[in-house]
Design an enzyme around this catalytic site. Sequence first.
Site, PDB file in Angstrom:
ATOM      1  N   ALA A   1       0.769  -1.116   0.084  1.00  0.00           N
ATOM      2  CA  ALA A   1       0.112   0.036  -0.068  1.00  0.00           C
ATOM      3  C   ALA A   1       0.934   1.374   0.104  1.00  0.00           C
ATOM      4  O   ALA A   1       0.196   2.364  -0.107  1.00  0.00           O
ATOM      5  CB  ALA A   1      -1.116   0.259   1.286  1.00  0.00           C
ATOM      6  N   GLY A   2       2.050   1.075   0.181  1.00  0.00           N
ATOM      7  CA  GLY A   2       2.976   2.219   0.265  1.00  0.00           C
ATOM      8  C   GLY A   2       2.649   3.181   1.431  1.00  0.00           C
ATOM      9  O   GLY A   2       2.910   4.613   0.901  1.00  0.00           O
TER      10      GLY A   2
ATOM     11  N   ALA B   1       4.108   3.876   4.246  1.00  0.00           N
ATOM     12  CA  ALA B   1       5.196   4.244   5.386  1.00  0.00           C
ATOM     13  C   ALA B   1       5.962   5.467   4.805  1.00  0.00           C
ATOM     14  O   ALA B   1       7.006   5.278   3.998  1.00  0.00           O
ATOM     15  CB  ALA B   1       5.872   3.398   5.798  1.00  0.00           C
TER      16      ALA B   1
ATOM     17  N   GLY C   1       8.769   7.921   4.504  1.00  0.00           N
ATOM     18  CA  GLY C   1      10.267   7.747   4.732  1.00  0.00           C
ATOM     19  C   GLY C   1      11.068   6.397   4.663  1.00  0.00           C
ATOM     20  O   GLY C   1      11.907   6.167   4.846  1.00  0.00           O
TER      21      GLY C   1
ATOM     22  N   VAL D   1      11.746   4.118   2.176  1.00  0.00           N
ATOM     23  CA  VAL D   1      11.816   4.157   0.645  1.00  0.00           C
ATOM     24  C   VAL D   1      11.400   3.157  -0.110  1.00  0.00           C
ATOM     25  O   VAL D   1      10.639   2.951  -1.160  1.00  0.00           O
ATOM     26  CB  VAL D   1      13.382   4.168   0.268  1.00  0.00           C
ATOM     27  CG1 VAL D   1      13.468   4.381  -1.254  1.00  0.00           C
ATOM     28  CG2 VAL D   1      13.951   5.608   0.774  1.00  0.00           C
TER      29      VAL D   1
ATOM     30  N   GLU E   1       8.679   3.714  18.711  1.00  0.00           N
ATOM     31  CA  GLU E   1       8.721   2.813  17.574  1.00  0.00           C
ATOM     32  C   GLU E   1       9.277   1.326  18.008  1.00  0.00           C
ATOM     33  O   GLU E   1       9.568   0.440  17.308  1.00  0.00           O
ATOM     34  CB  GLU E   1       9.545   3.409  16.409  1.00  0.00           C
ATOM     35  CG  GLU E   1       9.035   4.493  16.021  1.00  0.00           C
ATOM     36  CD  GLU E   1       7.729   4.325  14.902  1.00  0.00           C
ATOM     37  OE1 GLU E   1       8.103   3.511  13.914  1.00  0.00           O
ATOM     38  OE2 GLU E   1       6.769   5.176  15.163  1.00  0.00           O
TER      39      GLU E   1
ATOM     40  N   ARG F   1      10.732   9.851  13.677  1.00  0.00           N
ATOM     41  CA  ARG F   1       9.803   9.070  14.452  1.00  0.00           C
ATOM     42  C   ARG F   1      10.002   8.941  15.914  1.00  0.00           C
ATOM     43  O   ARG F   1       8.996   8.959  16.511  1.00  0.00           O
ATOM     44  CB  ARG F   1       9.610   7.402  13.928  1.00  0.00           C
ATOM     45  CG  ARG F   1       9.254   7.731  12.155  1.00  0.00           C
ATOM     46  CD  ARG F   1       8.826   6.402  11.688  1.00  0.00           C
ATOM     47  NE  ARG F   1       8.550   6.309  10.308  1.00  0.00           N
ATOM     48  CZ  ARG F   1       8.291   5.129   9.804  1.00  0.00           C
ATOM     49  NH1 ARG F   1       8.027   4.175  10.267  1.00  0.00           N
ATOM     50  NH2 ARG F   1       8.089   5.089   8.460  1.00  0.00           N
TER      51      ARG F   1
ATOM     52  N   HIS G   1      14.283   3.768  10.987  1.00  0.00           N
ATOM     53  CA  HIS G   1      14.481   3.345  12.309  1.00  0.00           C
ATOM     54  C   HIS G   1      16.162   3.248  12.280  1.00  0.00           C
ATOM     55  O   HIS G   1      16.868   2.745  11.278  1.00  0.00           O
ATOM     56  CB  HIS G   1      13.693   2.117  12.605  1.00  0.00           C
ATOM     57  CG  HIS G   1      12.211   2.061  12.571  1.00  0.00           C
ATOM     58  ND1 HIS G   1      11.495   1.224  12.078  1.00  0.00           N
ATOM     59  CD2 HIS G   1      11.622   3.197  13.227  1.00  0.00           C
ATOM     60  CE1 HIS G   1      10.284   1.637  12.136  1.00  0.00           C
ATOM     61  NE2 HIS G   1      10.246   2.649  13.067  1.00  0.00           N
TER      62      HIS G   1
ATOM     63  N   ASP H   1      17.501   0.496  13.163  1.00  0.00           N
ATOM     64  CA  ASP H   1      17.893  -0.626  12.774  1.00  0.00           C
ATOM     65  C   ASP H   1      18.173  -0.914  11.356  1.00  0.00           C
ATOM     66  O   ASP H   1      18.222  -2.060  10.843  1.00  0.00           O
ATOM     67  CB  ASP H   1      16.976  -2.012  13.374  1.00  0.00           C
ATOM     68  CG  ASP H   1      15.459  -1.794  12.864  1.00  0.00           C
ATOM     69  OD1 ASP H   1      15.188  -1.007  11.919  1.00  0.00           O
ATOM     70  OD2 ASP H   1      14.724  -2.755  13.369  1.00  0.00           O
TER      71      ASP H   1
ATOM     72  N   CYS I   1      13.735  -6.433  11.102  1.00  0.00           N
ATOM     73  CA  CYS I   1      12.457  -6.003  11.225  1.00  0.00           C
ATOM     74  C   CYS I   1      11.439  -7.033  11.699  1.00  0.00           C
ATOM     75  O   CYS I   1      10.520  -6.716  12.475  1.00  0.00           O
ATOM     76  CB  CYS I   1      11.935  -5.268  10.001  1.00  0.00           C
ATOM     77  SG  CYS I   1      12.647  -3.643   9.806  1.00  0.00           S
TER      78      CYS I   1
END
Length: 452
Positions: free
Chosen positions: A22-23, A25, A27, A29, A177, A220, A256, A258, A375
């Site tokens: 769905a795109g 997020a 930030g 990429v 987060e 974030r 993030h 990570d 993740c």
Amino acid sequence: MSSDDYREVNFDGLVGPTHNYAGLALGNVASMSHGGLVANPREAALEGLAKMKALMDAGYLQGVLPPQQRPDVGALRALGFSGSDERVLARAAGEAPQILRAVCSASSMWTANAATVTPSIDAADGRVHVTPANLQSSFHRFLEPATSGRVLQAIFRDEARFAHHPALPATPAFSDEGAANHTRLCGEHGEPGVHLYVYGREAFGWGSETLPAPQRFPARQTLEASQAVARQHGLSDHQRVFAQQHPDAIDAGVFHNDVIAVGNGPVLLYHEMAFLDEPGTLEALRERMSTPLIPVRVPVEAVSLADAVGSYLFNSQLLSNPDGSMTLVVPGECQENEAVWRCLQDHLLAGHNPIGEVVVKDLKQSMRNGGGPACLRLRVVLSAEERSALAGRVLLDAALHGELVAWVERHYRDRLAPEDLADPALAREALVALDELSQILRIGSVYPFQRG
């Protein structure tokens, strides 16, 4: 209790039946660039399970966390869509398709964002402390904490061994987060550790000339959120380090920490652009650690920020082996990037550090949505007694893996386009699948539809 009793368990998130591109997020990429593509939920879930089994077979302790109830029809009703479930989905598809995509997101698969966990060896009361992340920076993830909290409480149920804290207030000032911005560094897992919290901005000091800010994408995690979690868990000043993420990295797609750094034991593998104050961060860690820090720095000349983000080199799992060596589990995209692969071979494997092996895993379905090996897992250090106290059937073995594979193959579609999200049959299929899964995992009624 002997330090040898403590082992790290990686709790991976099962990919949900509504996995789609769905795109959503900002930030991220990879997520943004793949929005609107046709996804394969079955393949995504099987890829994740294959990684879990491979690590289990290699001797690492592997846990499983269930996906969330999606589509979240309750969230649509709270936003004013009314009528039958079919009517609610149809109206959302026609009037607010991006909101429909959000309430169908399978983003809970990335359990590094589910919570922040402090092991009992570091806690003053000798219990494992858990705080679900509020994930308030994006609507589709803000929907997760309530169920995440119930799932974690269902599994880590013994109040004598596990302490659960409420998610922080869901406001920009306390944007949290989870473990994606938290790294525990130590000697062995059963030795006291130092907790590195990485933040992107200060809520109550933002705008100062001394606080550089990203210009392209939002930061974030807030310092205030990281400090609050550390307080909840009772960590002293000597047990924690707060470091600001480099704003240029955030603007390059490092949403993030990570995505730009990974730590395990005494090793901190990081990109040159990971921290705004690199020398200060390393000095603070060295001052607090009882075991010498082993920093493994990747310079920008070896791997650019763009290549780091594109390959997810640092969104890898760094795992301890019995002989003192470490294994780095990287996504297949690292092998496809010449500069990154050369860095792995010439800089990491040939360097003076414990990393002795690189294992490549294919996670393309997750990677297209912006989530790599790191993740997909929530790291939890547990003693033998704490592992025995886990409720449910969540520690992976061959039998559970086989049941979960069969469950996926029974219930998951092999094709899901954005326009399919309004299909009421998909919503029914998901509920049947999740009801069966909760029985397989023996976690009780954790989903809204099971709780009446």
